[in-house]
Design a protein around this motif. Structure first.
Motif, PDB file in Angstrom:
ATOM      1  N   MET A 140      48.934  35.141  34.054  1.00 12.06           N
ATOM      2  CA  MET A 140      47.958  35.967  33.348  1.00 12.06           C
ATOM      3  C   MET A 140      48.669  37.173  32.728  1.00 12.06           C
ATOM      4  O   MET A 140      49.399  37.882  33.414  1.00 12.06           O
ATOM      5  N   LEU A 141      48.458  37.388  31.439  1.00 16.04           N
ATOM      6  CA  LEU A 141      49.026  38.524  30.726  1.00 16.04           C
ATOM      7  C   LEU A 141      47.925  39.532  30.451  1.00 16.04           C
ATOM      8  O   LEU A 141      46.876  39.185  29.899  1.00 16.04           O
ATOM      9  N   VAL A 142      48.173  40.791  30.829  1.00 16.23           N
ATOM     10  CA  VAL A 142      47.170  41.839  30.639  1.00 16.23           C
ATOM     11  C   VAL A 142      47.863  43.145  30.250  1.00 16.23           C
ATOM     12  O   VAL A 142      49.081  43.269  30.326  1.00 16.23           O
ATOM     13  N   HIS A 143      47.063  44.107  29.861  1.00 19.03           N
ATOM     14  CA  HIS A 143      47.550  45.472  29.681  1.00 19.03           C
ATOM     15  C   HIS A 143      46.772  46.354  30.648  1.00 19.03           C
ATOM     16  O   HIS A 143      45.569  46.563  30.471  1.00 19.03           O
ATOM     17  N   PHE A 144      47.444  46.836  31.685  1.00 16.76           N
ATOM     18  CA  PHE A 144      46.867  47.599  32.796  1.00 16.76           C
ATOM     19  C   PHE A 144      46.159  46.638  33.751  1.00 16.76           C
ATOM     20  O   PHE A 144      44.951  46.417  33.693  1.00 16.76           O
ATOM     21  N   ALA A 145      46.965  46.067  34.625  1.00 16.75           N
ATOM     22  CA  ALA A 145      46.537  44.939  35.455  1.00 16.75           C
ATOM     23  C   ALA A 145      45.408  45.266  36.432  1.00 16.75           C
ATOM     24  O   ALA A 145      44.669  44.367  36.836  1.00 16.75           O
ATOM     25  N   ARG A 146      45.270  46.515  36.835  1.00 19.06           N
ATOM     26  CA  ARG A 146      44.291  46.834  37.879  1.00 19.06           C
ATOM     27  C   ARG A 146      42.894  46.361  37.511  1.00 19.06           C
ATOM     28  O   ARG A 146      42.168  45.813  38.351  1.00 19.06           O
ATOM     29  N   ILE A 147      42.490  46.538  36.267  1.00 20.63           N
ATOM     30  CA  ILE A 147      41.135  46.167  35.861  1.00 20.63           C
ATOM     31  C   ILE A 147      40.933  44.656  35.973  1.00 20.63           C
ATOM     32  O   ILE A 147      40.021  44.167  36.656  1.00 20.63           O
ATOM     33  N   GLU A 148      41.776  43.883  35.271  1.00 20.79           N
ATOM     34  CA  GLU A 148      41.577  42.427  35.259  1.00 20.79           C
ATOM     35  C   GLU A 148      41.728  41.819  36.650  1.00 20.79           C
ATOM     36  O   GLU A 148      40.946  40.951  37.045  1.00 20.79           O
ATOM     37  N   ARG A 149      42.736  42.259  37.399  1.00 23.97           N
ATOM     38  CA  ARG A 149      42.940  41.676  38.724  1.00 23.97           C
ATOM     39  C   ARG A 149      41.769  41.988  39.648  1.00 23.97           C
ATOM     40  O   ARG A 149      41.228  41.086  40.290  1.00 23.97           O
ATOM     41  N   GLN A 150      41.364  43.238  39.723  1.00 19.39           N
ATOM     42  CA  GLN A 150      40.304  43.610  40.662  1.00 19.39           C
ATOM     43  C   GLN A 150      38.957  43.012  40.280  1.00 19.39           C
ATOM     44  O   GLN A 150      38.222  42.525  41.146  1.00 19.39           O
ATOM     45  N   PHE A 151      38.621  43.026  39.003  1.00 20.22           N
ATOM     46  CA  PHE A 151      37.319  42.492  38.588  1.00 20.22           C
ATOM     47  C   PHE A 151      37.265  40.975  38.751  1.00 20.22           C
ATOM     48  O   PHE A 151      36.237  40.432  39.155  1.00 20.22           O
ATOM     49  N   LEU A 152      38.362  40.284  38.452  1.00 18.68           N
ATOM     50  CA  LEU A 152      38.356  38.830  38.606  1.00 18.68           C
ATOM     51  C   LEU A 152      38.332  38.447  40.085  1.00 18.68           C
ATOM     52  O   LEU A 152      37.630  37.512  40.479  1.00 18.68           O
ATOM     53  N   GLN A 153      39.066  39.164  40.901  1.00 22.71           N
ATOM     54  CA  GLN A 153      39.039  38.880  42.331  1.00 22.71           C
ATOM     55  C   GLN A 153      37.656  39.162  42.914  1.00 22.71           C
ATOM     56  O   GLN A 153      37.152  38.382  43.735  1.00 22.71           O
ATOM     57  N   GLN A 154      37.024  40.250  42.502  1.00 22.79           N
ATOM     58  CA  GLN A 154      35.696  40.569  42.997  1.00 22.79           C
ATOM     59  C   GLN A 154      34.683  39.512  42.559  1.00 22.79           C
ATOM     60  O   GLN A 154      33.808  39.104  43.338  1.00 22.79           O
TER      61      GLN A 154
END
Length: 232
Positions: free
Chosen positions: A133-147
């Motif tokens: 997964m490629l993102v800019h500022f991983a905290r948002i995508e990782r946390q929201f997808l995991q949640q």
């Protein structure tokens, strides 16, 4: 030996997590995603299967706030495959805040006509299987997808991630000179690489913009770079 390298030990742990989660995952989209091994660390950058992903959300707290839209596009052999583009607004409960709507331009009417979270996450996991997964500022995508996965499947999977913000930060930190954090914004970094302005805060546009930025960031070292040097 390669197995004693810290990053190799880390990825072995990452793969071990994937396999443990696969054994417990309910049949369906999450199980299918976890069934596919992650790319190997020594995969050259131009051979890494990548899915650039961006979310628009109702806020910054993955527990209190909700996913509002998802945009993604494949990056294969250093080519952005526009034909693989996916963009979907997600149906969420409640009214959106006016200041939030000003940013992402998604209205209550559009949100109410969006697709259910389960359908959108299932589609995203299918596209992510076997990719980084490629993102800019991983905290948002990782946390929201995991949640979202916790809500839908009862567990939060691991995701191999490349973060263009982290790549840029490492380069700036090496200079050992103070810099403004605003230099790490997607638009600022694109300008640095002379990439054109893009319509920001649309999930698909930002995903494509992030993919373009990665290509610019890695162009000079394309032959030498591997997943090991880019992954979080």
């Amino acid at each position: 030996m390669l197995n004693h390298h810290p990053l190799m030990r880390w990825l072995i742990g990452y793969e071990a997590q994937r396999k443990r989660m696969l054994a417990r995952a309910p049949k369906g989209p999450l199980h299918d995603f976890l069934s596919v091994p992650f790319p190997l660390l020594y995969t050259p950058v131009d051979q890494i299967p990548i899915l650039a992903v961006d979310f628009e959300t109702t806020g910054l707290d993955a527990i209190q706030d909700k996913l509002l839209s998802v945009g993604c596009v494949e990056l294969i052999q250093r080519q952005i495959k526009i034909g693989t583009s996916y963009h979907q607004i997600i149906q969420t409960q409640g009214s959106l805040k006016a200041d939030n709507v000003t940013i992402h331009q998604i209205t209550d009417d559009q949100k109410d006509q969006g697709k259910p979270l389960a359908e959108v996450v299932a589609a995203l996991l299918k596209m992510l299987a076997g990719k980084v997964m490629l993102v800019h500022f991983a905290r948002i995508e990782r946390q929201f997808l995991q949640q979202a996965c916790i809500e839908l499947y009862g567990m939060a999977p691991v995701f191999p991630i490349i973060d263009t913000l982290v790549i840029a930060k490492k380069k700036l930190d090496k200079r050992d000179v103070a810099y403004d954090p605003s230099e790490l914004r997607l638009s600022a970094l694109r300008a640095k690489y002379q990439l054109p302005n893009h319509y920001a805060h649309n999930a698909l546009n930002d995903a494509i913009a992030t993919a373009e930025l990665l290509l610019a960031q890695t162009s000079k070292k394309n032959e030498d770079l591997t997943l090991q040097q880019l992954i979080l």
